[in-house]
Design an enzyme around this catalytic site. Sequence first.
Site, PDB file in Angstrom:
ATOM      1  N   GLU A 107      -9.721 -11.025  -7.385  1.00 54.68           N
ATOM      2  CA  GLU A 107      -8.808  -9.885  -7.181  1.00 54.68           C
ATOM      3  C   GLU A 107      -7.611  -9.959  -8.139  1.00 54.68           C
ATOM      4  OE1 GLU A 107      -7.887  -9.671  -2.989  1.00 54.68           O
ATOM      5  OE2 GLU A 107      -9.908  -8.974  -2.501  1.00 54.68           O
ATOM      6  N   HIS A 132      -2.271  -5.480   1.636  1.00 51.02           N
ATOM      7  CA  HIS A 132      -3.568  -6.148   1.512  1.00 51.02           C
ATOM      8  C   HIS A 132      -3.304  -7.550   0.994  1.00 51.02           C
ATOM      9  CE1 HIS A 132      -7.668  -7.136   0.230  1.00 51.02           C
ATOM     10  NE2 HIS A 132      -7.096  -7.622  -0.856  1.00 51.02           N
ATOM     11  N   ASN A 171      -2.085   0.138   6.742  1.00 52.91           N
ATOM     12  CA  ASN A 171      -1.540  -1.105   7.317  1.00 52.91           C
ATOM     13  C   ASN A 171      -0.635  -1.862   6.334  1.00 52.91           C
ATOM     14  OD1 ASN A 171      -3.559  -2.026   5.673  1.00 52.91           O
ATOM     15  ND2 ASN A 171      -4.620  -3.233   7.226  1.00 52.91           N
ATOM     16  N   TYR A 182     -12.533  -1.970  -3.313  1.00 54.35           N
ATOM     17  CA  TYR A 182     -12.987  -2.079  -1.923  1.00 54.35           C
ATOM     18  C   TYR A 182     -14.504  -1.918  -1.788  1.00 54.35           C
ATOM     19  CZ  TYR A 182      -8.292  -2.252   0.113  1.00 54.35           C
ATOM     20  OH  TYR A 182      -7.032  -2.642   0.495  1.00 54.35           O
ATOM     21  N   LYS A 198       0.817  -1.224   0.000  1.00 50.21           N
ATOM     22  CA  LYS A 198       0.000   0.000   0.000  1.00 50.21           C
ATOM     23  C   LYS A 198       0.852   1.275   0.000  1.00 50.21           C
ATOM     24  CE  LYS A 198      -3.908  -2.200   2.346  1.00 50.21           C
ATOM     25  NZ  LYS A 198      -4.960  -2.030   3.387  1.00 50.21           N
TER      26      LYS A 198
END
Length: 140
Positions: A128, A117, A114, A51, A11
């Site tokens: 995905e 993913h 965080n 998302y 990320k």
Amino acid sequence: MATERTLSIIKPDATRRNLTGKINALFEDAGLRIVAQKRIQLSEAQAGKFYEVHKERPFYGSLVSSMTAAPVVVQVLEGEGAVLKNRDVMGATDPKKAEPHTVRAQFAESIEANSVHGSDSPENAAIEIAFFFAGTEILP
Ligand code: CMP
């Protein structure tokens, strides 16, 4: 256990801090192979669609903003039980609850920023992976 593939995203909070190599080393040390990888800038539309399951959550808008704030590295990881193995390497969503050896315990800034993913099931992994990669881009 069967060989699986899972979708991983490094990320913006992590790409900004130049952590791609350190995170990839944790994947590879755990026996995951990076069989596809590209650094891309997500658009708001792409991040919003990716998302979409979280659309009703209070953090959705902020999550989309954070995912578009800098480039991400999208990857396909392959290995035995890759979906669960990657989730073990990533650690809990909230870095305060993550085991010390995990990516999130070592690198995440917050529950939202965080660092990584990972797909949560083989079914979602297939969806995905197809979101970001053509079959010809995946080279075991
Ligand atoms: P990820 O595994 O990419 O899946 C959904 C993301 O939403 C999650 O990691 C975090 O980045 C974010 N997220 C989940 N829970 C929260 C929360 N309580 N507050 C803010 N962001 C969250």
